[in-house]
Motif scaffolding. Structure first.
Motif, PDB file in Angstrom:
ATOM      1  N   PRO A  10       0.827  -1.211   0.000  1.00  9.18           N
ATOM      2  CA  PRO A  10       0.000   0.000   0.000  1.00  9.18           C
ATOM      3  C   PRO A  10       0.859   1.257   0.000  1.00  9.18           C
ATOM      4  O   PRO A  10       1.881   1.337   0.666  1.00  9.18           O
ATOM      5  CB  PRO A  10      -0.798  -0.124   1.309  1.00  9.18           C
ATOM      6  CG  PRO A  10      -0.753  -1.577   1.662  1.00  9.18           C
ATOM      7  CD  PRO A  10       0.545  -2.075   1.146  1.00  9.18           C
ATOM      8  N   ARG A  11       0.433   2.244  -0.756  1.00 10.19           N
ATOM      9  CA  ARG A  11       1.143   3.505  -0.798  1.00 10.19           C
ATOM     10  C   ARG A  11       0.722   4.369   0.392  1.00 10.19           C
ATOM     11  O   ARG A  11      -0.344   4.206   0.965  1.00 10.19           O
ATOM     12  CB  ARG A  11       0.846   4.225  -2.112  1.00 10.19           C
ATOM     13  CG  ARG A  11       1.374   3.484  -3.328  1.00 10.19           C
ATOM     14  CD  ARG A  11       1.057   4.241  -4.616  1.00 10.19           C
ATOM     15  NE  ARG A  11       1.582   3.554  -5.787  1.00 10.19           N
ATOM     16  CZ  ARG A  11       1.412   3.981  -7.027  1.00 10.19           C
ATOM     17  NH1 ARG A  11       0.743   5.102  -7.250  1.00 10.19           N
ATOM     18  NH2 ARG A  11       1.907   3.301  -8.044  1.00 10.19           N
ATOM     19  N   TRP A  13      -0.366   7.371   0.664  1.00  8.42           N
ATOM     20  CA  TRP A  13      -1.578   8.178   0.588  1.00  8.42           C
ATOM     21  C   TRP A  13      -2.827   7.357   0.296  1.00  8.42           C
ATOM     22  O   TRP A  13      -3.916   7.924   0.174  1.00  8.42           O
ATOM     23  CB  TRP A  13      -1.409   9.251  -0.496  1.00  8.42           C
ATOM     24  CG  TRP A  13      -0.230  10.130  -0.247  1.00  8.42           C
ATOM     25  CD1 TRP A  13       0.957  10.122  -0.915  1.00  8.42           C
ATOM     26  CD2 TRP A  13      -0.104  11.125   0.780  1.00  8.42           C
ATOM     27  NE1 TRP A  13       1.820  11.051  -0.392  1.00  8.42           N
ATOM     28  CE2 TRP A  13       1.192  11.687   0.656  1.00  8.42           C
ATOM     29  CE3 TRP A  13      -0.950  11.601   1.781  1.00  8.42           C
ATOM     30  CZ2 TRP A  13       1.651  12.695   1.498  1.00  8.42           C
ATOM     31  CZ3 TRP A  13      -0.496  12.607   2.620  1.00  8.42           C
ATOM     32  CH2 TRP A  13       0.783  13.137   2.480  1.00  8.42           C
ATOM     33  N   GLU A  14      -2.690   6.048   0.183  1.00  9.02           N
ATOM     34  CA  GLU A  14      -3.846   5.228  -0.188  1.00  9.02           C
ATOM     35  C   GLU A  14      -5.007   5.320   0.816  1.00  9.02           C
ATOM     36  O   GLU A  14      -6.170   5.366   0.404  1.00  9.02           O
ATOM     37  CB  GLU A  14      -3.422   3.777  -0.365  1.00  9.02           C
ATOM     38  CG  GLU A  14      -4.498   2.913  -0.986  1.00  9.02           C
ATOM     39  CD  GLU A  14      -3.978   1.576  -1.457  1.00  9.02           C
ATOM     40  OE1 GLU A  14      -4.797   0.660  -1.625  1.00  9.02           O
ATOM     41  OE2 GLU A  14      -2.753   1.451  -1.649  1.00  9.02           O
ATOM     42  N   PRO A  15      -4.759   5.351   2.135  1.00 10.81           N
ATOM     43  CA  PRO A  15      -5.908   5.480   3.056  1.00 10.81           C
ATOM     44  C   PRO A  15      -6.729   6.744   2.825  1.00 10.81           C
ATOM     45  O   PRO A  15      -7.937   6.763   3.085  1.00 10.81           O
ATOM     46  CB  PRO A  15      -5.239   5.508   4.441  1.00 10.81           C
ATOM     47  CG  PRO A  15      -3.943   4.803   4.249  1.00 10.81           C
ATOM     48  CD  PRO A  15      -3.499   5.165   2.870  1.00 10.81           C
ATOM     49  N   ARG A  17      -7.832   7.867   0.240  1.00  8.23           N
ATOM     50  CA  ARG A  17      -8.849   7.670  -0.784  1.00  8.23           C
ATOM     51  C   ARG A  17     -10.198   7.313  -0.174  1.00  8.23           C
ATOM     52  O   ARG A  17     -11.225   7.431  -0.826  1.00  8.23           O
ATOM     53  CB  ARG A  17      -8.413   6.559  -1.749  1.00  8.23           C
ATOM     54  CG  ARG A  17      -7.151   6.876  -2.540  1.00  8.23           C
ATOM     55  CD  ARG A  17      -6.667   5.667  -3.305  1.00  8.23           C
ATOM     56  NE  ARG A  17      -7.707   5.114  -4.168  1.00  8.23           N
ATOM     57  CZ  ARG A  17      -7.613   3.949  -4.799  1.00  8.23           C
ATOM     58  NH1 ARG A  17      -6.527   3.200  -4.658  1.00  8.23           N
ATOM     59  NH2 ARG A  17      -8.583   3.526  -5.577  1.00  8.23           N
ATOM     60  N   HIS A  18     -10.206   6.900   1.091  1.00 16.00           N
ATOM     61  CA  HIS A  18     -11.438   6.481   1.756  1.00 16.00           C
ATOM     62  C   HIS A  18     -12.051   7.664   2.512  1.00 16.00           C
ATOM     63  O   HIS A  18     -11.391   8.298   3.340  1.00 16.00           O
ATOM     64  CB  HIS A  18     -11.160   5.328   2.714  1.00 16.00           C
ATOM     65  CG  HIS A  18     -10.582   4.119   2.030  1.00 16.00           C
ATOM     66  ND1 HIS A  18     -11.349   3.116   1.513  1.00 16.00           N
ATOM     67  CD2 HIS A  18      -9.287   3.768   1.757  1.00 16.00           C
ATOM     68  CE1 HIS A  18     -10.581   2.184   0.965  1.00 16.00           C
ATOM     69  NE2 HIS A  18      -9.316   2.570   1.098  1.00 16.00           N
ATOM     70  N   LEU A 145      -3.814  -1.537   5.345  1.00 15.15           N
ATOM     71  CA  LEU A 145      -3.619  -0.090   5.288  1.00 15.15           C
ATOM     72  C   LEU A 145      -3.324   0.522   6.649  1.00 15.15           C
ATOM     73  O   LEU A 145      -3.209   1.752   6.759  1.00 15.15           O
ATOM     74  CB  LEU A 145      -4.876   0.577   4.700  1.00 15.15           C
ATOM     75  CG  LEU A 145      -5.208   0.267   3.245  1.00 15.15           C
ATOM     76  CD1 LEU A 145      -6.487   0.977   2.833  1.00 15.15           C
ATOM     77  CD2 LEU A 145      -4.063   0.650   2.317  1.00 15.15           C
TER      78      LEU A 145
END
Length: 415
Positions: A10-11, A13-15, A17-18, A145
């Protein structure tokens, strides 16, 4: 293969996105910004009313003691009730308290005893928010994440902790102390609004008592949480290190920094500000790097490494006479604290059952609250004999902690 694994990780900044995570991040940042406001506002308005630093100590104690005493209660209720509901109720109650103090101050009706009562109520209500804000995360994002999510939350929290007192002081300078309470009330109200809109996943069903049986009492549930925490050697180690780090924050990073800035580096308040900025900046950087790296490293080895790294840093601070060396050392110590914190917290959230998670978090917090005044007292006494003794004792404590961690195979293999 290496490319595939890196792509699957996981990148950072991926969290974000939620939507629910963005609301949680914003709500937590607003709450911690409000906490920073409250410290400055309570301090300044108390001194304005009385001119007494002793009275200021009483007011701040009225806030700290209920928070420490009730955190275990808040953590226990968080494992039974909705953590989101606890956070919302705490935020809106704190908002009402701050608004009431601000209005009383602007109308000239505020007294010292009213301040003490408001501070005590604030600390009591805050005790229900703090464990919940940590334990809610696994119900907001997937386990994969957790590391980047904790990194983003940690970076926001550390930034808010720095900005809160600074912005609060600016508001007071431009207006007057009661206005800061009103701004504080707005922060907490917005926090409650953000958290109320979070959509959490239902927690796994916990064993329920038969209809004719009563569930365990509050005291029994608190004891169960403490026992669960102390029985697991891996969990016990993480909590012990967190307590040691809190010990380092309270005394060496307050009394110790002030002693260094004044007596060794001869730089005064400006140097003290730079040291605190270096610590905070290093922690934010370490938190973000930890989230970007991700994965599941051996947390036990990270724990031991952090204890050793902080111990070495304390030793350098005790011996250094040069400002750039001290700043670089503090920056490196902050980086290590932020980096390890991402993985230690993620391990707890990933491995502790949901029906006991908030209680475990509250045990960790209470031990940190207990370590802080002890550290301040000890470091204050040691500073009288010289900064070398102050930092040397803390370095020895951290070295022993690191060696104890390495002595447990179960802890070394934690992932």
């Amino acid at each position: 293969m290496a490319t595939t694994l890196a792509a699957d990780r996981p990148r950072l900044w991926e969290p974000a996105r939620h939507r629910s995570f963005r609301l949680l991040w914003t709500g937590q940042a607003l709450s911690l910004l409000g906490d920073g406001f409250s410290v400055v506002a309570f301090s300044w308005i108390t001194l304005s009313l009385t001119g007494s630093t002793l009275t200021l100590g009483y007011v701040l104690a009225f806030q700290a003691v209920p928070r420490a005493l009730l955190t275990l209660v808040g953590g226990t209720l968080g494992d039974t009730w909705s953590t989101r509901t606890l956070m919302v109720a705490s935020s809106w109650t704190r908002s009402a308290l701050m608004a009431a103090v601000g209005i009383a101050g602007l109308t000239g009706h505020l007294t010292v005893w009213m301040l003490c009562a408001a501070a005590a109520a604030f600390g009591a209500v805050d005790a229900f928010f703090q464990p919940a804000r940590v334990s809610i995360l696994p119900s907001v994002v997937d386990k994969e994440l957790l590391a980047p999510a904790n990194a983003l939350l940690g970076a926001g929290a550390r930034t808010a902790a720095v900005l809160g007192p600074a912005v609060g002081g600016t508001v007071i300078a431009l207006t007057q102390a009661p206005v800061a309470f009103l701004v504080d009330a707005v922060c907490f109200a917005l926090c409650g609004l953000c958290v109320a809109r979070i959509r959490t996943r239902p927690r796994p069903d916990a064993p329920k008592a038969a209809p004719e049986e009563k569930g365990p009492s509050l005291g029994a549930r608190i004891r169960e949480g403490v026992t669960f925490t102390l029985r697991d050697p891996r969990l016990r180690t993480i909590v012990a290190l967190d307590t040691a780090v809190n010990f380092c924050y309270a005394g060496p990073f307050t009394v110790g920094f002030a002693t260094l800035a004044d007596q060794v580096l001869r730089g005064g308040s400006a140097t003290l500000g730079v040291l605190n900025g270096a610590l905070a900046g290093g922690a934010v950087l370490g938190t973000l790097v930890g989230g970007a790296v991700g994965g599941r490293p051996r947390v036990g080895l990270l724990v031991a490494g952090l204890a050793g790294w902080l111990g070495a840093g304390m030793a350098v601070l005790g011996l250094a006479q040069n400002t750039p060396v001290v700043i670089a050392t503090v920056l490196a110590m902050g980086f290590a604290i932020g980096y390890q914190g991402v993985f230690g917290l993620s391990w707890i959230q990933r491995n502790i059952p949901q029906d006991v998670l908030t209680r475990v978090v509250s045990v960790d917090m209470v031990l940190g609250y207990a370590a802080a005044p002890l550290s301040l007292i000890l470091c204050g006494a040691l500073a009288g004999t010289g900064h070398l003794a102050l930092f040397g004792v803390v370095a020895a404590v951290l070295a022993v902690t690191g060696l104890a961690v390495l002595g447990s195979r179960a802890v070394r293999e934690m992932r």
